[in-house]
Design a protein around this motif. Sequence first.
Motif, PDB file in Angstrom:
ATOM      1  N   PHE A 165       0.833  -1.208   0.000  1.00  0.00           N
ATOM      2  CA  PHE A 165       0.000   0.000   0.000  1.00  0.00           C
ATOM      3  C   PHE A 165       0.866   1.255   0.000  1.00  0.00           C
ATOM      4  N   GLY A 166       1.834   1.290   0.902  1.00  0.00           N
ATOM      5  CA  GLY A 166       2.690   2.458   1.000  1.00  0.00           C
ATOM      6  C   GLY A 166       3.484   2.709  -0.271  1.00  0.00           C
ATOM      7  N   LEU A 167       4.018   1.632  -0.849  1.00  0.00           N
ATOM      8  CA  LEU A 167       4.819   1.757  -2.059  1.00  0.00           C
ATOM      9  C   LEU A 167       3.997   2.281  -3.227  1.00  0.00           C
ATOM     10  N   LEU A 168       2.828   1.707  -3.449  1.00  0.00           N
ATOM     11  CA  LEU A 168       1.998   2.109  -4.584  1.00  0.00           C
ATOM     12  C   LEU A 168       1.504   3.546  -4.447  1.00  0.00           C
ATOM     13  N   LEU A 169       1.054   3.909  -3.246  1.00  0.00           N
ATOM     14  CA  LEU A 169       0.520   5.257  -3.049  1.00  0.00           C
ATOM     15  C   LEU A 169       1.604   6.317  -3.176  1.00  0.00           C
ATOM     16  N   ARG A 170       2.827   5.986  -2.725  1.00  0.00           N
ATOM     17  CA  ARG A 170       3.912   6.968  -2.849  1.00  0.00           C
ATOM     18  C   ARG A 170       4.428   7.064  -4.279  1.00  0.00           C
ATOM     19  N   ILE A 171       4.694   5.939  -4.918  1.00  0.00           N
ATOM     20  CA  ILE A 171       5.169   5.961  -6.300  1.00  0.00           C
ATOM     21  C   ILE A 171       4.101   6.552  -7.214  1.00  0.00           C
ATOM     22  N   GLY A 172       2.843   6.303  -6.889  1.00  0.00           N
ATOM     23  CA  GLY A 172       1.746   6.837  -7.702  1.00  0.00           C
ATOM     24  C   GLY A 172       1.710   8.350  -7.738  1.00  0.00           C
ATOM     25  N   GLY A 173       2.279   9.003  -6.708  1.00  0.00           N
ATOM     26  CA  GLY A 173       2.297  10.453  -6.681  1.00  0.00           C
ATOM     27  C   GLY A 173       3.370  11.071  -7.551  1.00  0.00           C
ATOM     28  N   GLY A 174       4.279  10.230  -8.121  1.00  0.00           N
ATOM     29  CA  GLY A 174       5.334  10.733  -8.988  1.00  0.00           C
ATOM     30  C   GLY A 174       6.497  11.329  -8.206  1.00  0.00           C
ATOM     31  N   GLU A 175       7.577  11.643  -8.912  1.00  0.00           N
ATOM     32  CA  GLU A 175       8.751  12.281  -8.326  1.00  0.00           C
ATOM     33  C   GLU A 175       9.355  13.229  -9.351  1.00  0.00           C
ATOM     34  N   PRO A 176       9.142  14.555  -9.181  1.00  0.00           N
ATOM     35  CA  PRO A 176       9.630  15.526 -10.173  1.00  0.00           C
ATOM     36  C   PRO A 176      11.140  15.481 -10.379  1.00  0.00           C
ATOM     37  N   TYR A 177      11.912  15.224  -9.311  1.00  0.00           N
ATOM     38  CA  TYR A 177      13.367  15.224  -9.442  1.00  0.00           C
ATOM     39  C   TYR A 177      13.869  14.100 -10.345  1.00  0.00           C
ATOM     40  N   LEU A 178      13.091  13.022 -10.439  1.00  0.00           N
ATOM     41  CA  LEU A 178      13.455  11.910 -11.321  1.00  0.00           C
ATOM     42  C   LEU A 178      12.666  11.940 -12.625  1.00  0.00           C
ATOM     43  N   LYS A 179      11.849  12.986 -12.790  1.00  0.00           N
ATOM     44  CA  LYS A 179      10.953  13.087 -13.947  1.00  0.00           C
ATOM     45  C   LYS A 179      10.044  11.863 -14.035  1.00  0.00           C
ATOM     46  N   LEU A 180       9.639  11.375 -12.868  1.00  0.00           N
ATOM     47  CA  LEU A 180       8.734  10.233 -12.783  1.00  0.00           C
ATOM     48  C   LEU A 180       7.308  10.755 -12.736  1.00  0.00           C
ATOM     49  N   PRO A 181       6.525  10.561 -13.795  1.00  0.00           N
ATOM     50  CA  PRO A 181       5.167  11.125 -13.817  1.00  0.00           C
ATOM     51  C   PRO A 181       4.243  10.372 -12.869  1.00  0.00           C
ATOM     52  N   PRO A 182       3.252  11.055 -12.319  1.00  0.00           N
ATOM     53  CA  PRO A 182       2.306  10.371 -11.420  1.00  0.00           C
ATOM     54  C   PRO A 182       1.282   9.566 -12.200  1.00  0.00           C
ATOM     55  N   PHE A 183       0.804   8.482 -11.602  1.00  0.00           N
ATOM     56  CA  PHE A 183      -0.356   7.796 -12.161  1.00  0.00           C
ATOM     57  C   PHE A 183      -1.539   7.889 -11.200  1.00  0.00           C
ATOM     58  N   ILE A 184      -1.307   8.541 -10.034  1.00  0.00           N
ATOM     59  CA  ILE A 184      -2.401   8.891  -9.123  1.00  0.00           C
ATOM     60  C   ILE A 184      -2.381  10.409  -8.969  1.00  0.00           C
ATOM     61  N   TYR A 185      -3.431  11.059  -9.393  1.00  0.00           N
ATOM     62  CA  TYR A 185      -3.518  12.513  -9.290  1.00  0.00           C
ATOM     63  C   TYR A 185      -4.339  12.854  -8.046  1.00  0.00           C
ATOM     64  N   TYR A 186      -3.630  13.227  -6.996  1.00  0.00           N
ATOM     65  CA  TYR A 186      -4.292  13.567  -5.744  1.00  0.00           C
ATOM     66  C   TYR A 186      -4.952  14.948  -5.855  1.00  0.00           C
ATOM     67  N   PRO A 187      -5.870  15.275  -4.941  1.00  0.00           N
ATOM     68  CA  PRO A 187      -6.510  16.603  -4.996  1.00  0.00           C
ATOM     69  C   PRO A 187      -5.489  17.744  -4.937  1.00  0.00           C
ATOM     70  N   TRP A 188      -5.815  18.847  -5.575  1.00  0.00           N
ATOM     71  CA  TRP A 188      -5.045  20.084  -5.554  1.00  0.00           C
ATOM     72  C   TRP A 188      -3.738  20.004  -6.345  1.00  0.00           C
ATOM     73  N   TRP A 189      -3.616  19.040  -7.251  1.00  0.00           N
ATOM     74  CA  TRP A 189      -2.392  18.974  -8.041  1.00  0.00           C
ATOM     75  C   TRP A 189      -2.356  20.129  -9.049  1.00  0.00           C
ATOM     76  N   GLU A 190      -1.138  20.548  -9.377  1.00  0.00           N
ATOM     77  CA  GLU A 190      -0.957  21.661 -10.298  1.00  0.00           C
ATOM     78  C   GLU A 190       0.129  21.326 -11.315  1.00  0.00           C
ATOM     79  N   THR A 191       0.040  21.953 -12.476  1.00  0.00           N
ATOM     80  CA  THR A 191       1.089  21.849 -13.492  1.00  0.00           C
ATOM     81  C   THR A 191       1.877  23.148 -13.496  1.00  0.00           C
ATOM     82  N   ILE A 192       3.174  23.041 -13.267  1.00  0.00           N
ATOM     83  CA  ILE A 192       4.040  24.211 -13.189  1.00  0.00           C
ATOM     84  C   ILE A 192       5.061  24.149 -14.321  1.00  0.00           C
ATOM     85  N   GLY A 193       5.173  25.224 -15.054  1.00  0.00           N
ATOM     86  CA  GLY A 193       6.119  25.293 -16.158  1.00  0.00           C
ATOM     87  C   GLY A 193       7.422  25.969 -15.744  1.00  0.00           C
ATOM     88  N   SER A 194       8.534  25.554 -16.378  1.00  0.00           N
ATOM     89  CA  SER A 194       9.846  26.148 -16.108  1.00  0.00           C
ATOM     90  C   SER A 194      10.705  26.016 -17.361  1.00  0.00           C
TER      91      SER A 194
END
Length: 589
Positions: free
Chosen positions: A443-472
Amino acid sequence: MAIHVEGLVAIILFYVLILFVGIWAAWKNKNSGNASGTDRCETIMVGGRDIGLFVGAFTMTATWVGGGYINGTAENVFLPGYGLAWAQAPFGYSLSLVVGGLFFAKPMRSKGYVTMLDPFQQIYGKRMGGLLFIPALMGEIFWSAAILSALGATLSVIVDIDINISVIISAFIAIFYTLVGGLYSVAYTDVVQLFCIFLGLWISVPFAMFNPAVLDIGKTAVQKVYQEPWLGSIESSDIMMWLDNFCLLMLGGIPWQVYFQRVLSSSSATYAQVLSFLAAFGCLVMAVPSVLIGAIGASTAWNQTTYGPQWPQDRHQSDMILPIVLQHLCPPYISFFGLGAVSAAVMSSADSSILSASSMFARNIYHQAFRQQASDREILWVMRITIFVFGAVTTAMALLTGTVYGLWYLSSDLVYVIIFPQLLCVLFIRGTNTYGSVAGYVFGLLLRIGGGEPYLKLPPFIYYPWWETIGSVHPLTHTEEYTIVQKFPFKTVSMISSFLGNVLFSYLAKYLFESGLLPPKYDFLESVVAKHSKENMDKTTLVNDDNIVLSELAPVKPRHSIAHAAVFINKEALSEEDSSPDSPNDGED
């Protein structure tokens, strides 16, 4: 590239001092533990459990006050839009040590464990202990690699020496004295390193603060001059993310072998608690010069210094603000003191992590899982080999992997999301078993990995409430990039879900087997109907028959095998387990 000879000489002298102290500590304690009959490998892992209050407080503080701690604190204070309000490490880690001292240090030390993984293997078995070793190892290795990488960049800024050379030499020295003396060398060098950090940074602060290019930091704390005020602020939309990160530091800072190695090396459970409280105070004190350096960086007119016309954030060098301040706002002979402080901070954390990783592998993986009859000498050599191997892997990652910080962020999240709830269950929740542990892990692994990791450019497959797209805009390619930012506290939610999953599935499995709804043969993890467990087979007397059934099991007084009892040191822990109401022999017909 012109090498600063004075700085190079200062670094060499500092490294020679550290190496001398490490070798001296190993020689001084070479016979420690022999008189009391303690195994030599255990002496190296936990220092013979005779680390005093003074040395213990210094080594526990130095473990947290690493290169990432002092550099990261200065960076957060300096960053426009963040400031002191987002410099969470000093307060988060200090509270982590307080919570660890109040609730975790005493039960871990009083039961005589040798590593953090011992209670997991005792309750959940060697296979689950191996699974939990993975995030623990990742955290230690990636943490060491990240701070070694930071050290290389720092040395290249101030001394102008090659990054690769500085990383290799620093890692070699830390590996060498750790290899020779184990925890004793690490602990005694930590005393010297912490003193160097304190002295080096505090000597540098007045020179930087009174540089003509620096404004009054009291003014820039609340007024916008060169950038946003360095006190910072927290937007209402970011409060949940701020709390999520703070809980990660406060609670996720507990389940690390580097912490429990100090706790378990204490001479008593009370001492272990006191060490935690002293280290919490030490972490706060050691953060003060880093906060001031970050504030100085935010108050500086950089176009009036030797740095150049651009500000550090325009060059994407905000993470290097501490060495930049030391180099461009301090006299050369002062900046080298500060450089020694940064080097000391890095080595004090790198050596601890390498020793922690090798201790867990040698004891919990090699000895407990594969070679239960291994001699003390054999385990000692396995530990020495893994110190070298893990040190080499850490160094290689610091040199070759550009995403080492992202890997460390993700692995530290996994320590919080997976290991912390497991530690809660194994120490404080009676009746949890391997089924619940596996469920909580997944449970912990899936829910955490599902949120993605920007530093690794790992996209999320679970979009939690209040997510935002930020450009740079990428600093090198100048292409626009988009990142998904999860402002929902999904890390803490993942941790809580892992905890609840462990408890619920443990009691569900227990009910199904003990009520007879599932026959014992389906207990394939051998964690509820313990009579079928090969790990606990010595608790019963078996009738000589090829096909053994439940009616042929004669209950006898439980006894512990040598391999099982080796997890403990004191007899109280053994007797406490035998009298446990959750004993597998309870409820026999």
